[in-house]
Design an enzyme around this catalytic site. Structure first.
Site, PDB file in Angstrom:
ATOM      1  N   THR A   1     -17.245  -5.180 -33.026  1.00 45.48           N
ATOM      2  CA  THR A   1     -16.028  -4.369 -33.161  1.00 45.48           C
ATOM      3  C   THR A   1     -14.814  -5.252 -33.383  1.00 45.48           C
ATOM      4  O   THR A   1     -13.939  -4.949 -34.198  1.00 45.48           O
ATOM      5  CB  THR A   1     -15.831  -3.497 -31.908  1.00 45.48           C
ATOM      6  OG1 THR A   1     -16.896  -2.548 -31.832  1.00 45.48           O
ATOM      7  CG2 THR A   1     -14.510  -2.753 -31.949  1.00 45.48           C
TER       8      THR A   1
ATOM      9  N   GLU B   1       0.926   3.950   1.915  1.00 48.39           N
ATOM     10  CA  GLU B   1       1.463   4.399   3.194  1.00 48.39           C
ATOM     11  C   GLU B   1       2.703   3.592   3.593  1.00 48.39           C
ATOM     12  O   GLU B   1       3.683   4.158   4.093  1.00 48.39           O
ATOM     13  CB  GLU B   1       0.399   4.278   4.293  1.00 48.39           C
ATOM     14  CG  GLU B   1      -0.853   5.098   4.040  1.00 48.39           C
ATOM     15  CD  GLU B   1      -1.947   4.324   3.329  1.00 48.39           C
ATOM     16  OE1 GLU B   1      -3.132   4.590   3.599  1.00 48.39           O
ATOM     17  OE2 GLU B   1      -1.615   3.434   2.506  1.00 48.39           O
TER      18      GLU B   1
ATOM     19  N   ASP C   1     -12.876  -4.730 -36.838  1.00 45.32           N
ATOM     20  CA  ASP C   1     -11.644  -3.934 -36.705  1.00 45.32           C
ATOM     21  C   ASP C   1     -10.408  -4.754 -36.343  1.00 45.32           C
ATOM     22  O   ASP C   1      -9.287  -4.290 -36.533  1.00 45.32           O
ATOM     23  CB  ASP C   1     -11.828  -2.870 -35.613  1.00 45.32           C
ATOM     24  CG  ASP C   1     -12.901  -1.850 -35.952  1.00 45.32           C
ATOM     25  OD1 ASP C   1     -13.500  -1.966 -37.038  1.00 45.32           O
ATOM     26  OD2 ASP C   1     -13.142  -0.947 -35.139  1.00 45.32           O
TER      27      ASP C   1
ATOM     28  N   ARG D   1      -6.428   4.078 -21.598  1.00 42.23           N
ATOM     29  CA  ARG D   1      -6.488   2.626 -21.397  1.00 42.23           C
ATOM     30  C   ARG D   1      -5.608   2.216 -20.226  1.00 42.23           C
ATOM     31  O   ARG D   1      -6.002   1.384 -19.390  1.00 42.23           O
ATOM     32  CB  ARG D   1      -6.040   1.904 -22.664  1.00 42.23           C
ATOM     33  CG  ARG D   1      -7.025   1.970 -23.808  1.00 42.23           C
ATOM     34  CD  ARG D   1      -6.468   1.300 -25.049  1.00 42.23           C
ATOM     35  NE  ARG D   1      -7.417   1.343 -26.172  1.00 42.23           N
ATOM     36  CZ  ARG D   1      -7.146   0.901 -27.389  1.00 42.23           C
ATOM     37  NH1 ARG D   1      -5.947   0.373 -27.655  1.00 42.23           N
ATOM     38  NH2 ARG D   1      -8.064   0.966 -28.336  1.00 42.23           N
TER      39      ARG D   1
ATOM     40  N   CYS E   1      -2.389  -0.676   7.564  1.00 35.34           N
ATOM     41  CA  CYS E   1      -1.523   0.494   7.427  1.00 35.34           C
ATOM     42  C   CYS E   1      -1.576   1.355   8.690  1.00 35.34           C
ATOM     43  O   CYS E   1      -0.582   1.985   9.057  1.00 35.34           O
ATOM     44  CB  CYS E   1      -1.932   1.328   6.221  1.00 35.34           C
ATOM     45  SG  CYS E   1      -1.536   0.560   4.641  1.00 35.34           S
TER      46      CYS E   1
ATOM     47  N   SER F   1     -26.343   0.380 -25.536  1.00 37.06           N
ATOM     48  CA  SER F   1     -26.877  -0.494 -24.484  1.00 37.06           C
ATOM     49  C   SER F   1     -26.444  -0.019 -23.103  1.00 37.06           C
ATOM     50  O   SER F   1     -27.214  -0.094 -22.141  1.00 37.06           O
ATOM     51  CB  SER F   1     -26.445  -1.943 -24.715  1.00 37.06           C
ATOM     52  OG  SER F   1     -25.045  -2.098 -24.585  1.00 37.06           O
TER      53      SER F   1
ATOM     54  N   HIS G   1       0.830  -1.192   0.000  1.00 38.10           N
ATOM     55  CA  HIS G   1       0.000   0.000   0.000  1.00 38.10           C
ATOM     56  C   HIS G   1       0.875   1.256   0.000  1.00 38.10           C
ATOM     57  O   HIS G   1       2.057   1.212   0.355  1.00 38.10           O
ATOM     58  CB  HIS G   1      -0.911   0.014   1.227  1.00 38.10           C
ATOM     59  CG  HIS G   1      -1.953  -1.059   1.201  1.00 38.10           C
ATOM     60  ND1 HIS G   1      -2.911  -1.195   2.185  1.00 38.10           N
ATOM     61  CD2 HIS G   1      -2.207  -2.054   0.314  1.00 38.10           C
ATOM     62  CE1 HIS G   1      -3.703  -2.212   1.914  1.00 38.10           C
ATOM     63  NE2 HIS G   1      -3.279  -2.755   0.777  1.00 38.10           N
TER      64      HIS G   1
ATOM     65  N   CYS H   1      -5.943   1.846   5.967  1.00 33.62           N
ATOM     66  CA  CYS H   1      -6.734   0.655   6.307  1.00 33.62           C
ATOM     67  C   CYS H   1      -6.476   0.231   7.745  1.00 33.62           C
ATOM     68  O   CYS H   1      -5.399   0.461   8.306  1.00 33.62           O
ATOM     69  CB  CYS H   1      -6.428  -0.491   5.337  1.00 33.62           C
ATOM     70  SG  CYS H   1      -4.732  -1.093   5.384  1.00 33.62           S
TER      71      CYS H   1
END
Length: 370
Positions: free
Chosen positions: A205, A61, A209, A193, A93, A312, A59, A84
């Site tokens: 698609t 921290e 493509d 992305r 943490c 959709s 994590h 946490c």
């Protein structure tokens, strides 16, 4: 009992801004955990900084404390999310912060995870550590939107990305693909992305493509998200990129319960994960898809196409953010509409524009749901 923390200063705001910037380094790479940033400051000097590492641990921290070492004693820790307090795959943490001798913790927001939900802050206060909450809260909520949505709605935060012509078309007549935007916009999509855990497209698609759906920026291929394909009847050919390169970038396929068991076995043997959900007239249950993605640890999902899939998601009310890339080109009335016949206003209604950015000859406008 700790004393009431003093009001935040300009220096506090600066250090929290740095923590937020560090946390963004983990976006798309820290799932299933939130991408947290942390900064430790002592006597006006930054002695430690960290962000959530790949796979969600260590994590932020702990990374910052490791860098600060003994200098953490008596210092202030800035964190973009409540530390946490529970034992998971790593110790809490909050315990590490207490052991290091931190005297003050500035958290942007409380963690909505029921296993934390204020308990981390209470544990720190019980040990005499001053705790301040709320600095940078708005930006932190945006940065942790995936984590928050997964906890509160049991699904990922959904960003719908569309590349549009001037007349709101995304393809040529006959659903033929067309290159609309330029290199700068393309590179921005690659970066987007990399900041998402998964990217989703429909089988249409993929068939038209043959996209790679990866992050093709220098030294960034390993940050490519999980590729998710909606393929009710399992028509995905093994020769296409999302199947043939599965050893490099994971591909998860969602199919109907009616799909062929043989097709499932073939894809799984290739290395794809296959999940089955209910369908209605061949359209997969998107709520079921998102629920499974959340169960698999996905917090941030980018939907890239095509028009039917985009429509959709809009119809189901599942779009949290829209990223509209607009080219200075016109396709004409016979082209494919961005939302398959649905007005684009149906997407942006109830959303707020975050402004327009110029990317070469193209523009990017991001809309957030209020």
């Amino acid at each position: 009992m700790s004393e009431q923390p003093a009001a935040p200063t300009n220096d506090d705001a600066r250090y929290m801004a740095l923590a937020l910037a560090l946390g963004r380094r983990g976006l798309g790479n820290a799932w299933p955990n939130p991408a947290v940033g942390a900064v430790i400051v002592k006597d006006g000097v930054i002695v430690g900084r960290g962000w959530t590492q790949a796979g969600g641990r260590p994590h932020a921290e702990v990374e910052a404390l490791k860098q600060a070492k003994r200098a953490a004693h008596g210092a202030t820790l800035y964190a973009t999310l409540e530390p946490c307090s529970h034992t998971g795959k790593t110790p809490p943490c909050a315990d590490a912060i207490i052991k290091a001798g931190i005297k003050r913790v500035v958290s942007a927001i409380e963690d909505p995870n029921p296993e934390v939900a204020g308990q981390g802050h209470e544990k720190l206060r019980a040990k005499g550590i001053a705790v301040q909450i709320g600095l940078g809260a708005d930006e932190a909520r945006r940065a942790h939107a995936g984590h928050i949505t997964r906890i509160q709605k049991a699904r990922p935060f959904v960003t719908l990305k569309l590349a549009l012509s001037k007349d709101d078309r995304i393809g040529l007549a006959g659903r033929k693909p067309v290159a609309l935007t330029g290199d700068e916009a393309r590179d921005r999509v690659f970066l987007m992305r990399a900041q998402h855990d998964a990217i989703l497209v429909g089988i249409g698609t993929v068939l038209s493509d043959n996209p790679h759906l990866t992050c093709r920026l220098p030294s960034m291929m390993e940050r490519s998200p999980v590729r998710v394909v909606l393929d009710a009847r399992l028509r995905l050919p093994l020769s296409l990129s999302v199947a043939s390169t599965v050893s490099d970038t994971p591909t998860w396929v969602f199919a109907s319960h009616k799909a062929s068991d043989i097709a499932v076995d073939i894809l799984q043997q290739r290395g794809c994960k296959v999940f089955r959900v209910d369908d209605h007239n061949g359209e997969l249950d998107l709520n079921a898809v998102l629920k499974i993605l959340a169960e698999q640890g996905i917090t941030r999902l980018m939907v890239e196409g095509g028009a039917k899939v985009a429509k959709s998601f809009v119809e189901a009310g599942l779009v949290d953010e829209a990223a509209l890339l607009r080219a200075d080109k016109t396709i004409g009335a016979d082209g494919v509409g961005a939302l398959d016949g649905m007005p684009l206003s149906k997407l942006t209604a109830g959303m707020t524009s975050c402004g327009v950015e110029t990317l070469g000859a193209d523009t990017l406008e991001v809309f957030e749901r209020g």
